[in-house]
Design a protein around this motif. Structure first.
Motif, mmCIF file in Angstrom:
data_model
loop_
_atom_site.group_PDB
_atom_site.id
_atom_site.type_symbol
_atom_site.label_atom_id
_atom_site.label_comp_id
_atom_site.label_asym_id
_atom_site.label_seq_id
_atom_site.Cartn_x
_atom_site.Cartn_y
_atom_site.Cartn_z
ATOM 1 N N VAL A 99 -7.795 3.167 -2.734
ATOM 2 C CA VAL A 99 -8.022 4.531 -3.215
ATOM 3 C C VAL A 99 -6.719 5.030 -3.839
ATOM 4 C CG1 VAL A 99 -9.823 5.154 -1.549
ATOM 5 C CG2 VAL A 99 -7.420 5.547 -0.956
ATOM 6 N N THR A 100 -6.851 5.994 -4.742
ATOM 7 C CA THR A 100 -5.686 6.703 -5.245
ATOM 8 C C THR A 100 -5.619 8.027 -4.497
ATOM 9 O OG1 THR A 100 -6.974 7.756 -7.012
ATOM 10 C CG2 THR A 100 -5.897 5.664 -7.530
ATOM 11 N N GLY A 101 -4.415 8.547 -4.303
ATOM 12 C CA GLY A 101 -4.328 9.774 -3.532
ATOM 13 C C GLY A 101 -3.017 10.501 -3.688
ATOM 14 N N PHE A 131 -0.709 8.307 6.172
ATOM 15 C CA PHE A 131 -1.919 7.624 5.731
ATOM 16 C C PHE A 131 -1.565 6.547 4.717
ATOM 17 C CE2 PHE A 131 -3.170 11.838 7.093
ATOM 18 C CZ PHE A 131 -4.291 11.600 7.866
ATOM 19 N N GLU A 132 -2.082 5.361 4.951
ATOM 20 C CA GLU A 132 -1.867 4.234 4.058
ATOM 21 C C GLU A 132 -3.109 4.073 3.181
ATOM 22 O OE1 GLU A 132 0.260 0.263 5.183
ATOM 23 O OE2 GLU A 132 -1.899 0.003 5.566
ATOM 24 N N TYR A 137 -10.346 3.458 1.410
ATOM 25 C CA TYR A 137 -10.148 4.530 2.379
ATOM 26 C C TYR A 137 -8.662 4.774 2.605
ATOM 27 C CZ TYR A 137 -8.757 1.112 5.967
ATOM 28 O OH TYR A 137 -8.092 0.146 6.683
ATOM 29 N N ALA A 138 -8.335 5.842 3.307
ATOM 30 C CA ALA A 138 -6.963 6.138 3.712
ATOM 31 C C ALA A 138 -6.854 5.878 5.211
ATOM 32 C CB ALA A 138 -6.612 7.587 3.387
ATOM 33 N N ARG A 139 -6.003 4.942 5.587
ATOM 34 C CA ARG A 139 -5.857 4.530 6.990
ATOM 35 C C ARG A 139 -4.831 5.401 7.712
ATOM 36 N NH1 ARG A 139 -4.097 -1.579 8.563
ATOM 37 N NH2 ARG A 139 -6.296 -1.963 8.049
ATOM 38 N N LEU A 140 -5.220 5.949 8.858
ATOM 39 C CA LEU A 140 -4.284 6.679 9.706
ATOM 40 C C LEU A 140 -3.364 5.674 10.386
ATOM 41 C CD1 LEU A 140 -3.302 9.277 11.178
ATOM 42 C CD2 LEU A 140 -5.061 8.807 12.904
ATOM 43 N N ALA A 171 0.823 -1.205 0.000
ATOM 44 C CA ALA A 171 0.000 0.000 0.000
ATOM 45 C C ALA A 171 0.862 1.262 0.000
ATOM 46 C CB ALA A 171 -0.918 -0.005 1.212
ATOM 47 N N GLN A 172 0.401 2.264 -0.733
ATOM 48 C CA GLN A 172 1.097 3.552 -0.777
ATOM 49 C C GLN A 172 0.853 4.316 0.520
ATOM 50 O OE1 GLN A 172 -0.285 6.125 -3.911
ATOM 51 N NE2 GLN A 172 1.200 7.730 -3.475
ATOM 52 N N VAL A 173 1.875 4.991 1.018
ATOM 53 C CA VAL A 173 1.768 5.782 2.239
ATOM 54 C C VAL A 173 2.052 7.242 1.917
ATOM 55 C CG1 VAL A 173 2.716 6.201 4.534
ATOM 56 C CG2 VAL A 173 2.412 3.858 3.733
ATOM 57 N N LEU A 174 1.166 8.127 2.380
ATOM 58 C CA LEU A 174 1.323 9.566 2.171
ATOM 59 C C LEU A 174 1.435 10.258 3.528
ATOM 60 C CD1 LEU A 174 -1.391 10.161 -0.587
ATOM 61 C CD2 LEU A 174 1.074 9.907 -0.924
#
Length: 246
Positions: free
Chosen positions: A34-36, A29-30, A72-75, A19-22
């Motif tokens: 979703v794209t983000g 956020f992982e 979703y974006a996971r904290l 998963a991508q992390v931002l």
């Protein structure tokens, strides 16, 4: 040679499914289905996400099966939220062209998310109908669901309007959503409301603690900032006067 090729192939697949992390300020956020990206929007750095329709395809003929899924974006850094407050500023706008005629700006929060995404609770809003001229439409502004067994359509059938309600939200403007979670109940507040817009008297989820996440569904471009999560111990509710149904 074949063994080395196979090993390299497996490593490549593993890296691709990670998963991508931002990172936004001090929070990470992982991204799950979703794209983000972190963007500057209206003068502030925010997290922008959209549902990834390649990762989780949508089918308008199978709404119950293909919406209210773990997109979703996971904290990160908080995997034991059970009771307390979740507050975030959010902004919802519709994708153009619309991927589905029924899009309504679906945006909200997940909580008590199990590690493998197999169970969680959610409250989200449909800002498109938040200020509709029809009360019937306004009554669909807020939605609670419990994944995987109690999505929106199931709840409409077994308890019409009990897990939906109205809230003063709209597309293309910032608003604050605050959720107070306490035991089996949850209340949602919008902006600086003194009283909640929406109450879930008894949630269905069996997973009692987990991650918190930021949610969007089909046709929504969602922007989020200023997420605050405060954990609290369960607070016994005071017994009040019983109000009879009219």
């Amino acid at each position: 040679m074949k063994k080395h090729t196979l090993l390299l192939g497996l490593i490549f697949i593993s890296l691709n499914i990670q998963a991508q992390v931002l990172k936004l300020k001090k929070q990470e956020f992982e991204l799950h289905n979703v794209t983000g990206e972190i963007v500057k929007f209206q003068g502030k750095k925010v997290l922008k996400i959209e549902r990834d329709l390649n990762a989780l395809p949508f089918d308008s003929t199978r709404l119950e099966a293909t919406v209210d899924e773990p997109h979703y974006a996971r904290l990160l850094g908080l995997d034991d939220f059970e009771n307390g407050t979740i507050e975030v500023k959010m902004y919802s706008k519709l994708k153009v062209p619309a991927p589905f005629s029924g899009i309504a700006g679906f945006i909200g929060l997940f909580f008590r998310v199990k590690e493998d995404d197999s169970e969680f609770e959610s409250i989200y809003v449909r800002p498109k109908v938040g200020r509709a001229s029809s009360q019937r439409l306004r009554n669909h502004s807020v939605q609670y669901f419990s994944y995987p067994d109690y999505k929106f359509d199931t709840l409409r059938k077994i308890a019409p309007y009990e897990y939906e309600g109205s809230a003063p939200t709209a597309l293309n403007e910032w608003f604050t959503m605050r959720i107070e979670v306490n035991g089996e109940s949850a209340e949602m507040f919008i902006n600086d409301e003194k009283h909640s817009s929406f109450i879930v008297d008894k949630m269905f989820g069996k997973n009692k603690k987990g991650f918190v996440g930021l949610f969007v569904d089909i046709g929504t471009i969602g922007y989020f900032r200023d997420l605050k999560v405060t954990k609290r111990a369960y607070q016994e509710k005071k017994t009040g006067e019983k109000i009879s149904d009219i």
